[in-house]
Design an enzyme around this catalytic site. Structure first.
Site, PDB file in Angstrom:
ATOM      1  N   ASP A 130       0.857  -1.117  -0.002  1.00  0.00           N
ATOM      2  CA  ASP A 130      -0.029  -0.057   0.046  1.00  0.00           C
ATOM      3  C   ASP A 130       1.108   1.213   0.162  1.00  0.00           C
ATOM      4  O   ASP A 130       1.269   1.475  -1.023  1.00  0.00           O
ATOM      5  CB  ASP A 130      -0.514  -0.592   1.168  1.00  0.00           C
ATOM      6  CG  ASP A 130      -2.857   0.564   1.514  1.00  0.00           C
ATOM      7  OD1 ASP A 130      -2.377   1.755   0.028  1.00  0.00           O
ATOM      8  OD2 ASP A 130      -2.590   0.959   2.537  1.00  0.00           O
ATOM      9  N   THR A 190       5.717  -0.343   5.342  1.00  0.00           N
ATOM     10  CA  THR A 190       5.935  -2.217   6.153  1.00  0.00           C
ATOM     11  C   THR A 190       7.188  -2.623   5.345  1.00  0.00           C
ATOM     12  O   THR A 190       7.783  -3.157   6.309  1.00  0.00           O
ATOM     13  CB  THR A 190       4.404  -2.679   5.773  1.00  0.00           C
ATOM     14  OG1 THR A 190       3.803  -2.240   6.516  1.00  0.00           O
ATOM     15  CG2 THR A 190       4.506  -3.922   7.020  1.00  0.00           C
ATOM     16  N   LYS A 239      -0.704  -1.593  -4.940  1.00  0.00           N
ATOM     17  CA  LYS A 239      -1.928  -0.068  -4.877  1.00  0.00           C
ATOM     18  C   LYS A 239      -1.100   0.273  -5.156  1.00  0.00           C
ATOM     19  O   LYS A 239      -0.662   2.408  -4.153  1.00  0.00           O
ATOM     20  CB  LYS A 239      -2.769  -0.169  -3.696  1.00  0.00           C
ATOM     21  CG  LYS A 239      -3.818  -0.385  -3.407  1.00  0.00           C
ATOM     22  CD  LYS A 239      -4.571  -0.024  -2.295  1.00  0.00           C
ATOM     23  CE  LYS A 239      -5.518  -1.005  -1.160  1.00  0.00           C
ATOM     24  NZ  LYS A 239      -5.540  -0.487   0.671  1.00  0.00           N
TER      25      LYS A 239
HETATM   26  P1  IMP Z   1       1.728  -0.525   3.897  1.00  0.00           P
HETATM   27  O1  IMP Z   1       3.036  -0.230   4.827  1.00  0.00           O
HETATM   28  O2  IMP Z   1       0.911   0.614   3.717  1.00  0.00           O
HETATM   29  O3  IMP Z   1       2.963  -0.770   3.035  1.00  0.00           O
HETATM   30  O4  IMP Z   1       0.454  -0.920   4.338  1.00  0.00           O
HETATM   31  C1  IMP Z   1       0.972  -2.449   4.025  1.00  0.00           C
HETATM   32  C2  IMP Z   1       0.254  -3.561   4.840  1.00  0.00           C
HETATM   33  O5  IMP Z   1      -1.351  -3.123   5.639  1.00  0.00           O
HETATM   34  C3  IMP Z   1      -0.078  -4.822   4.127  1.00  0.00           C
HETATM   35  O6  IMP Z   1       0.536  -5.808   4.603  1.00  0.00           O
HETATM   36  C4  IMP Z   1      -1.555  -5.101   5.121  1.00  0.00           C
HETATM   37  O7  IMP Z   1      -1.695  -5.766   6.264  1.00  0.00           O
HETATM   38  C5  IMP Z   1      -2.040  -3.278   5.361  1.00  0.00           C
HETATM   39  N1  IMP Z   1      -3.030  -2.951   4.126  1.00  0.00           N
HETATM   40  C6  IMP Z   1      -2.670  -2.120   3.088  1.00  0.00           C
HETATM   41  N2  IMP Z   1      -4.351  -1.979   2.312  1.00  0.00           N
HETATM   42  C7  IMP Z   1      -4.604  -2.640   2.969  1.00  0.00           C
HETATM   43  C8  IMP Z   1      -6.119  -3.056   2.424  1.00  0.00           C
HETATM   44  O8  IMP Z   1      -6.656  -2.097   1.509  1.00  0.00           O
HETATM   45  N3  IMP Z   1      -6.628  -4.344   3.082  1.00  0.00           N
HETATM   46  C9  IMP Z   1      -6.522  -5.312   4.033  1.00  0.00           C
HETATM   47  N4  IMP Z   1      -5.358  -4.280   4.119  1.00  0.00           N
HETATM   48  C10 IMP Z   1      -4.336  -3.447   4.326  1.00  0.00           C
END
Ligand code: IMP
Ligand code: MG
Length: 179
Positions: free
Chosen positions: A107, A111, A135
């Protein structure tokens, strides 16, 4: 949550079980081909990627080890705070190993960047990222996956390992969440 509330929050299927399984078989074959003659360490990021890992690893026809690390990202409902905490308890020494990180969704990218930084410190021979969902419109850094099975718009999704408040991980498809 009541059973009726549980159902009402699902807007509709974004990616069906059949489409997911088809792409996984293609990617499993690609990985098998790309790593011929080598063995792999698949590292999955808990909890969200556990379903994807379970299906993906069975389509890879190579010697594979399976490891798990834990990451927690912070959400206000369905909106990421852009913060992540790692619980990295890898017992396997991955120095000189061919590592593939198996993630459910990228996303903001925050993470996974943390995960990659930690793993790089352990000097794997190679390190690749495979993500079920991407995304790209929400990315806050330059992180890209080596293999992404599906690119999705900026919608909050659940199912096939992904949760909202710990529910919906057991849905066999990817569904849009109404909130
Ligand atoms: P990031 O650090 O923003 O890339 O988020 C990654 C983590 O957020 C993923 O491993 C998911 O656990 C959670 N996440 C991000 N988008 C979604 C979504 O649309 N649905 C459910 N979990 C999400
Ligand atoms: Mg995750």
């Amino acid at each position: 949550m009541t059973a009726a509330e549980y159902q009402e929050k699902i807007k509709g299927t974004l990616i069906s079980e059949g489409e997911i399984q088809k792409r996984i078989r293609e990617v499993g074959a690609e990985i098998t081909e790309a790593y011929q003659g080598k063995s792999l360490v698949l590292i999955s990021v808990l909890k969200g990627a556990f379903v994807f890992l379970a299906d993906l690893c069975r389509t890879i026809d190579l010697p594979c080890e399976i490891e798990f690390i834990r990451a927690r990202s912070y959400y206000d409902g369905t909106v990421s705070f852009g913060e992540a905490k790692l619980a990295l308890s890898l017992e396997r020494d991955i120095r000189d190993c061919h590592v593939i990180v198996v993630e459910d969704i990228i996303d903001t990218g925050i993470t996974l960047q943390k995960v990659i930084d930690e793993l790089e410190k352990r000097h794997p021979r190679s390190l690749q990222i495979v993500t079920l969902l991407d995304k790209p419109s929400r990315r806050q850094n330059g992180l890209t996956a080596d293999i992404s099975l599906f690119t999705i718009p900026d919608k909050f999704v659940v199912g096939y390992g992904l949760d909202c408040g710990e529910y919906y991980r057991n849905l066999p498809c990817i569904a849009e969440y109404a909130g």
